[in-house]
Design a protein around this motif. Structure first.
Motif: not given
Length: 122
Positions: A73-96
């Motif tokens: 449980v806690g706060d996370y940053q979720l990042q999409v990677k395509r071909n090893g490169e970051d895609v877009g901005e990291a998304v803040a996520v809370n896991v309950a």
């Protein structure tokens, strides 16, 4: 007389042991949650706990679905990677506790609200 008392004591202990073995065991509750959603097939989804720095990743399946389970449980940053490169901005996520947080991601790596999709007849 002493034999009867001993037999009663042994019978009482045996009965107590039987009853104790039938009682449900107390299990610790899981202190975890999950993140799941939709994204572009083949993308890597990386999630980082902001408090500890621990990371986990998963590859999006051919059907476009992904799931990261057993996350503390806690706060996370979720990042999409395509071909090893970051895609877009990291998304803040809370896991309950005990729940699944749904994060649907577009091809640009940003959050997509699937409830707002409108179907238009051409």
């Amino acid at each position: 007389m002493k034999g009867k008392v001993l037999k009663k004591a042994a019978l009482g202990m045996a009965l107590g042991a039987c009853l104790a073995s039938m009682a449900p065991l107390a299990m610790a509750q899981s202190a975890t949650g999950a993140v799941a959603g939709r994204a572009s097939a083949g993308d890597q989804i990386m999630i980082t706990n902001t408090a500890t720095g621990a990371t986990r990743s998963v590859t999006v399946g051919g059907d476009g679905g992904y799931r990261l389970s057993q996350l503390p449980v806690g706060d996370y940053q979720l990042q999409v990677k395509r071909n090893g490169e970051d895609v877009g901005e990291a998304v803040a996520v809370n896991v309950a506790l005990g729940g699944t947080t749904t994060v649907n991601l577009g091809s640009d790596g940003g959050v997509v609200n699937l409830n707002a999709v409108q179907v238009v007849r051409a």
